[in-house]
Design a protein around this motif. Structure first.
Motif, short mmCIF file in Angstrom:
data_model
loop_
_atom_site.label_atom_id
_atom_site.label_comp_id
_atom_site.label_asym_id
_atom_site.label_seq_id
_atom_site.Cartn_x
_atom_site.Cartn_y
_atom_site.Cartn_z
N ARG A 55 -4.41 16.89 -4.21
CA ARG A 55 -4.89 17.71 -4.76
C ARG A 55 -6.24 16.70 -5.26
O ARG A 55 -7.69 16.48 -5.03
CB ARG A 55 -5.92 18.73 -5.09
N MET A 56 -6.01 16.35 -7.05
CA MET A 56 -7.18 15.62 -7.52
C MET A 56 -7.28 14.63 -7.49
O MET A 56 -8.69 13.76 -7.12
CB MET A 56 -6.04 15.23 -9.45
N LEU A 57 -6.12 13.40 -6.94
CA LEU A 57 -6.57 12.57 -5.80
C LEU A 57 -7.64 12.83 -4.95
O LEU A 57 -8.72 11.66 -4.42
CB LEU A 57 -4.81 11.77 -5.03
N ARG A 58 -7.48 13.44 -3.73
CA ARG A 58 -8.59 13.53 -2.93
C ARG A 58 -9.69 14.09 -4.10
O ARG A 58 -11.41 13.74 -2.89
CB ARG A 58 -7.94 15.16 -2.17
N LYS A 98 -11.78 5.74 -4.46
CA LYS A 98 -11.97 5.46 -3.67
C LYS A 98 -10.70 5.30 -3.45
O LYS A 98 -9.93 3.94 -3.67
CB LYS A 98 -13.46 5.04 -3.00
N PRO A 99 -10.05 5.38 -1.46
CA PRO A 99 -7.87 4.72 -1.36
C PRO A 99 -8.93 3.45 -0.85
O PRO A 99 -9.94 2.93 -1.04
CB PRO A 99 -8.02 5.05 -0.26
N ALA A 100 -8.06 2.42 -1.63
CA ALA A 100 -7.69 0.92 -1.53
C ALA A 100 -8.47 0.80 -0.13
O ALA A 100 -9.02 -0.05 0.94
CB ALA A 100 -6.68 -0.24 -1.69
N GLN A 101 -7.73 1.34 1.06
CA GLN A 101 -7.62 1.54 2.40
C GLN A 101 -7.89 2.67 3.26
O GLN A 101 -7.21 3.23 2.61
CB GLN A 101 -6.64 0.07 3.30
N ILE A 102 -7.95 3.29 4.48
CA ILE A 102 -7.64 4.23 5.29
C ILE A 102 -7.16 3.37 6.77
O ILE A 102 -8.06 2.87 7.34
CB ILE A 102 -9.34 4.60 6.11
N GLY A 103 -6.39 3.82 6.96
CA GLY A 103 -5.30 3.64 8.21
C GLY A 103 -6.48 3.92 9.12
O GLY A 103 -7.07 4.37 9.67
N GLN A 104 -6.36 2.77 9.93
CA GLN A 104 -7.02 2.29 11.22
C GLN A 104 -6.83 3.35 12.30
O GLN A 104 -7.21 3.74 12.87
CB GLN A 104 -7.12 1.07 11.80
N PHE A 105 -5.97 3.72 12.89
CA PHE A 105 -4.96 4.38 13.80
C PHE A 105 -4.58 5.77 13.31
O PHE A 105 -4.68 7.05 13.59
CB PHE A 105 -4.27 3.96 14.35
N THR A 106 -3.96 5.93 11.78
CA THR A 106 -3.44 6.99 11.48
C THR A 106 -4.88 8.22 10.58
O THR A 106 -4.43 8.99 10.21
CB THR A 106 -2.77 6.89 10.35
N GLY A 107 -5.75 6.96 9.93
CA GLY A 107 -6.19 7.67 9.17
C GLY A 107 -6.06 8.75 7.59
O GLY A 107 -6.47 8.42 7.08
N TYR A 108 -4.94 7.85 6.97
CA TYR A 108 -4.52 7.61 5.98
C TYR A 108 -4.71 7.36 5.02
O TYR A 108 -5.52 5.99 5.12
CB TYR A 108 -2.73 7.39 6.41
N ARG A 109 -5.34 7.81 3.88
CA ARG A 109 -5.72 7.44 2.87
C ARG A 109 -4.37 6.48 2.37
O ARG A 109 -3.32 7.43 1.84
CB ARG A 109 -5.61 8.57 2.15
N LEU A 110 -4.55 4.80 1.82
CA LEU A 110 -4.36 3.73 1.63
C LEU A 110 -4.14 3.61 0.21
O LEU A 110 -5.41 3.41 0.10
CB LEU A 110 -3.59 2.69 2.17
N MET A 160 0.65 -1.55 -0.11
CA MET A 160 0.20 0.35 0.00
C MET A 160 0.56 1.43 -0.51
O MET A 160 1.37 0.89 0.58
CB MET A 160 -1.03 -0.30 0.92
N PHE A 161 -0.13 2.48 -0.22
CA PHE A 161 1.10 3.43 -0.76
C PHE A 161 -0.08 4.97 -0.10
O PHE A 161 -1.29 4.37 -0.40
CB PHE A 161 1.45 4.23 -1.95
N LYS A 162 0.51 5.19 0.60
CA LYS A 162 0.13 6.74 1.07
C LYS A 162 -0.11 7.79 -0.03
O LYS A 162 0.18 7.57 -0.99
CB LYS A 162 1.48 7.54 2.08
N ILE A 163 -0.53 9.16 -0.11
CA ILE A 163 -1.37 9.51 -0.71
C ILE A 163 -0.04 10.13 -1.49
O ILE A 163 0.14 10.50 -2.77
CB ILE A 163 -2.55 10.64 0.22
N GLY A 164 0.36 10.29 -0.70
CA GLY A 164 1.82 11.82 -1.24
C GLY A 164 2.30 10.55 -1.88
O GLY A 164 2.90 10.56 -3.54
#
Length: 272
Positions: A16-19, A28-40, A1-5
């Motif tokens: 901005r476009m990914l958001r 949609k992100p494949a996952q949202i970090g459970q604790f961090t909330g990061y888009r993955l 998995m990759f962070k949005i950056g």
């Protein structure tokens, strides 16, 4: 998995476009970090992102992209692309017409012809025996197809038409319309016959006072002629418009090769 950056760098698409694609539901992100909330994002999503960018760059809006992504197969996408091509061609055609009008306006300004003046005269119009065809047509430029239908019917039925017969169009809408206009084309006949197949023999209404103006040159000159009518009505405020406008094309594409030599008569019924 990759962070949005990271995903942004790998795909060359801004954060901005990914958001934005996330907010619109396109990607949609494949996952949202459970604790961090990061888009993955996953590597498999790169292919979907490429589809989105391709469709965006070929003129598809968000809702159209969403439909394409959910129905992605060669047959469906090919059909959608062909439809988009036709849409873009129509837009290009409209823009080319606007460019042509701009060029004409520039030339007219350079030649000090931007303000055209037409003489308005008053006359009485008698009732005529006519064969007519009245239909709702896409726009005023489609009037030619009515004339073609009418003259084909006259030829098929061998209808007696006076030598140098008058023909004219009547516009039945109470306002100018961009689409679905109610137009009746009429040809004066020697005698009445049987109405059929949508073609009608009738007597037109006599008009006691018709304000008329002769328009020389291409059909684009007709618009300024109506402006002349507006000024004339302001100067002669004892008159007001009433009834249906008529138009007679004395010289047009069928009997004159040069548009500069066209001759159209605009008729507007008025009363005191």
């Amino acid at each position: 998995m990759f962070k949005i950056g990271e995903f942004s760098k790998l795909t060359q698409v801004s954060i901005r476009m990914l958001r934005y694609y996330d907010e619109t539901g396109l990607l949609k992100p494949a996952q949202i970090g459970q604790f961090t909330g990061y888009r993955l994002y996953s590597v498999e999503q790169i292919h979907t992102l490429h589809k989105i960018i391709f469709l965006r760059d070929t003129g598809f809006n968000v809702s159209e992209i969403a439909v394409a992504l959910s129905n992605w197969d060669n047959t469906f996408i090919t059909k959608q692309l062909k439809n988009k091509r036709q849409e873009i061609e129509s837009i290009i055609n409209r823009e080319q017409q606007r460019l042509a009008k701009i060029d004409i306006a520039i030339n007219d300004i350079m030649e000090e012809k931007i303000s055209m003046n037409y003489n308005v005269s008053l006359k009485s119009i008698p009732s005529y025996q006519v064969l007519s065809l009245r239909k709702i047509i896409p726009n005023y430029f489609s009037e030619g197809m009515l004339w073609e239908e009418l003259f084909n019917f006259i030829k098929e039925e061998n209808i007696d038409i006076p030598k140098n017969s008058s023909d004219f169009a009547i516009y039945h809408d109470v306002e100018y319309k961009d689409a679905d206009v109610d137009v009746e084309v009429c040809v004066v006949v020697n005698r009445m016959g049987e109405s059929k197949k949508g073609f009608t023999f009738r007597e037109t209404e006599k008009v006691e006072t018709m304000a008329c103006a002769m328009v020389y040159g291409p059909f684009e000159n007709i618009g300024p002629a109506y402006e002349t009518f507006a000024h004339w009505l302001m100067q002669h405020n004892q008159y007001k418009m009433t009834g249906q406008n008529r138009q007679i094309c004395h010289r047009g594409p069928w009997n004159e090769k040069e548009p500069d030599k066209y001759l159209t008569e605009i008729q507007i019924p008025v009363e005191k």
